[in-house]
Motif scaffolding. Sequence first.
Motif, short mmCIF file in Angstrom:
data_model
loop_
_atom_site.label_atom_id
_atom_site.label_comp_id
_atom_site.label_asym_id
_atom_site.label_seq_id
_atom_site.Cartn_x
_atom_site.Cartn_y
_atom_site.Cartn_z
N LEU A 104 7.69 14.20 -2.53
CA LEU A 104 6.86 14.88 -1.53
C LEU A 104 5.88 13.89 -0.90
N TYR A 105 5.21 13.12 -1.73
CA TYR A 105 4.26 12.11 -1.23
C TYR A 105 4.99 11.08 -0.35
N THR A 106 6.20 10.68 -0.78
CA THR A 106 6.95 9.66 -0.03
C THR A 106 7.29 10.18 1.36
N VAL A 107 7.69 11.46 1.44
CA VAL A 107 8.00 12.05 2.75
C VAL A 107 6.74 12.07 3.61
N MET A 108 5.61 12.42 3.00
CA MET A 108 4.36 12.49 3.76
C MET A 108 3.97 11.12 4.33
N ILE A 109 4.27 10.07 3.57
CA ILE A 109 3.94 8.72 4.06
C ILE A 109 4.96 8.27 5.10
N ALA A 110 6.24 8.48 4.81
CA ALA A 110 7.31 7.98 5.71
C ALA A 110 7.21 8.64 7.08
N PHE A 111 6.75 9.89 7.12
CA PHE A 111 6.68 10.59 8.40
C PHE A 111 5.23 10.87 8.81
N ARG A 113 1.90 10.83 10.75
CA ARG A 113 1.59 10.64 12.18
C ARG A 113 0.76 9.37 12.38
N LYS A 114 -0.15 9.14 11.44
CA LYS A 114 -1.03 7.98 11.56
C LYS A 114 -0.29 6.67 11.35
N MET A 115 0.81 6.74 10.62
CA MET A 115 1.53 5.50 10.30
C MET A 115 2.74 5.31 11.22
N LYS A 116 2.85 6.15 12.25
CA LYS A 116 4.02 6.08 13.14
C LYS A 116 4.07 4.71 13.82
N VAL A 198 -3.49 -9.36 4.89
CA VAL A 198 -4.54 -9.38 3.86
C VAL A 198 -5.88 -8.83 4.36
N ASP A 199 -5.85 -8.14 5.50
CA ASP A 199 -7.11 -7.50 5.93
C ASP A 199 -7.27 -6.17 5.17
N ASP A 200 -8.27 -5.36 5.61
CA ASP A 200 -8.52 -4.14 4.83
C ASP A 200 -7.85 -2.90 5.43
N PHE A 201 -6.83 -3.12 6.29
CA PHE A 201 -6.14 -1.97 6.89
C PHE A 201 -5.57 -1.03 5.83
N TRP A 202 -4.89 -1.64 4.85
CA TRP A 202 -4.24 -0.79 3.83
C TRP A 202 -5.26 -0.01 3.03
N ILE A 203 -6.43 -0.61 2.87
CA ILE A 203 -7.47 0.08 2.11
C ILE A 203 -7.98 1.28 2.89
N LYS A 204 -8.21 1.07 4.19
CA LYS A 204 -8.71 2.18 5.01
C LYS A 204 -7.68 3.30 5.10
N MET A 205 -6.40 2.90 5.20
CA MET A 205 -5.34 3.90 5.30
C MET A 205 -5.14 4.67 4.00
N THR A 206 -5.40 4.00 2.89
CA THR A 206 -5.15 4.68 1.61
C THR A 206 -6.42 5.28 0.98
N ARG A 207 -7.54 5.10 1.69
CA ARG A 207 -8.81 5.59 1.14
C ARG A 207 -8.70 7.07 0.76
N ARG A 208 -8.19 7.85 1.70
CA ARG A 208 -8.08 9.29 1.47
C ARG A 208 -7.12 9.59 0.31
N ILE A 648 -10.17 9.08 12.63
CA ILE A 648 -9.92 7.83 13.35
C ILE A 648 -8.93 6.99 12.54
N THR A 649 -7.86 6.58 13.17
CA THR A 649 -6.90 5.74 12.47
C THR A 649 -7.33 4.28 12.61
N PRO A 650 -7.46 3.58 11.50
CA PRO A 650 -7.84 2.16 11.60
C PRO A 650 -6.82 1.38 12.41
N ARG A 651 -7.31 0.39 13.15
CA ARG A 651 -6.39 -0.40 13.98
C ARG A 651 -5.60 -1.37 13.12
N TYR A 652 -4.28 -1.34 13.31
CA TYR A 652 -3.43 -2.25 12.55
C TYR A 652 -3.44 -3.61 13.24
N THR A 653 -3.82 -4.63 12.52
CA THR A 653 -3.89 -5.96 13.12
C THR A 653 -2.97 -6.94 12.40
N GLY A 654 -2.10 -6.38 11.57
CA GLY A 654 -1.26 -7.25 10.75
C GLY A 654 -0.05 -7.80 11.49
#
Lengths: 660, 167
Positions: A104-111, A113-116, A198-208, A648-654
Amino acid sequence: MYLFANATIYVGLALAIYSLLIITLGISTKNQKLVNSGKGGVISILVCASMAMLSLFYLLTTSQFQYEYVSDYTSSELPIIYKLTALWAGNSGSLLLWTFFLVLYTVMIAFSRKMKGNPMVPYISAILLGNIVFFFLVLGFVAKPFVLLDQVPIEGHGLNPMLQNPGMIIHPVTLYLGYVGLAIPFAFAMAALILKNVDDFWIKMTRRWTIIAWLFLSLGNIFGGQWAYTELGWGGYWAWDPVENASFMPWLTATAFLHSVMIQERKNMLKIWNIGLIITSYALTLFGTFLVRSGVLTSVHAFANSNLGLYFLIFMGIAVIGALYVLMSRYNLLKRSAGEFNSYISKESSFLINNLLLVGAAFGVFWGTVFPLVSEAVRGTKVTVGMPFFNTVQAPILLSMMFVMAVCPLLAWQKSSLKNLKKNFLIPAILAIVAMALMIVLGIQKAWAVIGFGVIVLLFITHFLEFYRGVKARRKMTKEKVYLSIYRLMTKNRRRYGGYIVHIGIAFIAMGIIGSQNYDVQTMKTVNLGDSIEVKDYRINYERLDQKREGINDIVYAEMTVFRNGKRIGNIQPEKVFYGNWDQPSSEVGLISSLKEDLYVVLSDWEDDGKATFIVKINPMMTWLWIGSFMIVIGSLFAVWNGKYQNITPRYTGVRKEVS
Amino acid sequence: MKSKIYIGLLLIAFIFHASVFQVQAKEFDYKSKKFEAAASQFMCTCGCGQDHFECDPKTCNLTVGFKEDIVEMMNKGWDKDKIREYYVNIYGEEILTAPEKSGFSLVAWVMPFAALGIAGVAIFFIIRKWVKKKGMDELTPDSEDQTDEVEEEILSSMIDEQRKKYL
C-alpha cells in the motif's frame, strides 16, 4: 477458495519479481515504458495482497477449520471482531498484514502527485519492491497462511484470551504501520544516494512519512502499554520485555532523526549521520521482527514454534550491508558539508546532545536486550536482563534527555549569547528550583522524583515562554487578538508547534511514569464477605462474590463499593475469566481513575465461603500518562496536517534522469 | 512446683508464639514493599516472564512455594541481599532478574554509560572543530536577540503568505 487464496500469494510473488526486474531494467536502459510497466505491476501486487487479506478474513469469519491458520487462532464462539483480528494473531497472518501495508505504501509513493515526474520514484519503488519480494517469498514458502489440514477439526483452538481486548485490535496494526512506515524514508535515502542527490530534498519529501511512521510506532507502544495495564493484572504498563524493547529502539532512533534533520535543513550538515540514523531505524524494525519470530530470547510476546527469525536476520544483513555499501560509495559527496557551528551553546549543539542521548538510550536498550546472548557466548551463562537493569540504566539517560528538551526551545540558532541565556533561563530556572523546594516541603522527598518533576516544571515554563514570545511578537506586528494570534502562530509553523505539543505530551507521560514508579502503594488482603479493605484514603467494601457464564467462558466476579475519605466514589467489579478453550485464566481489573491516581483492584483468589483475596494498588498520576499519549497524537497530527500554506512541494534540484 | 510453673509458662509462651507466627504467615502481605524488594530479585521460571513478586500464585504453583520460602527467610531476619546470595549459590546468576554488578556481568551495567561517555567526548571535539573561531569564549555577547529571531520568522511567514495570495 484454497486455490484462489494461494494464487493471490504466488501471483503476487511473481508480479513483485517481475516489477522489480522490469523497473531495474527500465532504470538501466532508461526506458520509461519498462518503468511504467513495473509501476503498473505494483498496482497488481496491491490487488493480490488485498485479495489475500480478504480471503483470510473470509476464512476466519466463516470458521473454516480445515485451514490450519483458522483452526489455530479461532473458534466458533469467538466474537466476529476477534475472528477478524485473528488475522494478525499468528505468524503468517501478521506477515500478510505487514506485506499489505508495505505494498500500500509503495503504491502511494509510486503514484504520488508530489513525486510525479521525479527520477527518484523508480529507484524508491525498486527498493521497496525488494522488500515486497522478500515478504512474498516468506508467505509463499515459509509462513504460509493458507495451509489445509489433513483432517478437518470440529472446533478450532481459539484465540489467546489475552488478545481478546480492544487494545489488542489496534496495537499490532499501529505497530506494523510504524515498522513498515520506516521503510519509506530508508528507500528515499537510498534512492537519493544512488542518484547522488545529496541535498535535503529527500528529507523534506519524507518528513511527513517519518512523522507518520513515528506516530504509529508511538501509538503501537501506547496501546501495548494500555493493554498490559488493564488486561494483565500486574498494574504495570511497560516490562522491558525484548519485544517491547524491539519497538522502542526504532522509536528512539527515529526521534533522533526527526531532530537532526533540522540541522541538515538549516546548515546542510550531518548528512552521513542522518542517513545512518535512517538505516539504523529501518534495520531495528527488522531486528525486532527477528526477535519476535526467532525464539532466541525469552519473551511473552514471541510467536510460538517459529524459525522465521533466521530469514529476517539474513534479510536484515543484506539490507544493512547494501545500505552501508551505497553510503560508503557516496562518502566523498556527503562529507562536503557546507555549514559550521558558531558557538558551543546553540540550538544546533543541543540537537547534537539530544541525538547523543536518544541514540545512547537506544544503545542501552539494545545492549540490555542482547546481553543474555553475549553472556551465554562468553561464559556459557544466559543471564536475565530485566526491569531493574533497564530502569537503572535508562532513568538517568531519559531524564537528561528531558532536560535537553526543556532547555532547547529557548536556545537561539547559531549562537546563544550570555545576555540571551540569562534572559531566557533565569526565571524558568528559579521557578523550577522553587517548585522542587515546594515538593520537598509537601513530602515528595525521593531524589529521582524531585529532580524529575523539577525538570518537567522547567520544560512547561520554557515551552510556555516559547508560545508567549511568539504571540507577543505576532501581536506587536499585527495587533491581532490573543486567540487568533495563537492560532495563526501555530498554523504558520505546524512542525515547530506540533513538536512542542509532542514535548508537552512527553512531559505528561514522564509525570505519570515518575509518579506511578515512585509513589505506588499496594497490598494483598484476604477478606470475608461484607468486610472492607482500607488503603490510604480508600475504603473498599467487599459486597458480593458470584459467577456467571458468557459463551463458553466462566467468570467469577466480586462486587465492591469504593469510598474515598468517607465519600462514595463508585462501584468496581474485578473479575477472573476462565476460558472454555484456554488453560490460563485472565484478570479483568476493577479500576477507578482520577487525575490524582488510579485505584486498581485485582481479584486474586477466593474460597467457597466467599472469603476472597484481593490485590489493591494505588498508582499515582497514571491518567497523565494517557493524557500525554493523547497529546503526542494531537501534536504529530498537527505537525503533518496539510494546512492552507503548508502544501508546498520542495523543489527537486538533483540529477536529471530519463526515467521517472 | 516452681518447675511446673516454668514449664507451664514455657508452654503458654510456645503456644502464643506459634499462634502469632501462624497469623503472621497467614496474613503476610505479599504486596508489601519489603517483600517486593526481596522477591522481585528473582525470575519466575514458569514461563510467565515475570519475577516472583509479580507472578500470580493463582496460575503458577512454582511461585507459591517460592514466595513461602522467601517469607520464611524474612521471618528468620534475612535481608534481601542474604536471600539473594542464598538463591544465587543454589541456582546461579540465571535466577536473577538483572545481572550481578560484578565479574563479567558488570560489563552489562558499565557499557551503556561508557559508550555514552565516549560518544559525548567525541561530540565535544566535533563541535569544537566546527566552531568557527577556535578558543573564543562561547558566551561572548551577541547582538542577535531571541525575540528578533522570532519576529523575523513571523514576518517572513507573513510575507510568504501574502506572496502566495497575490502571485
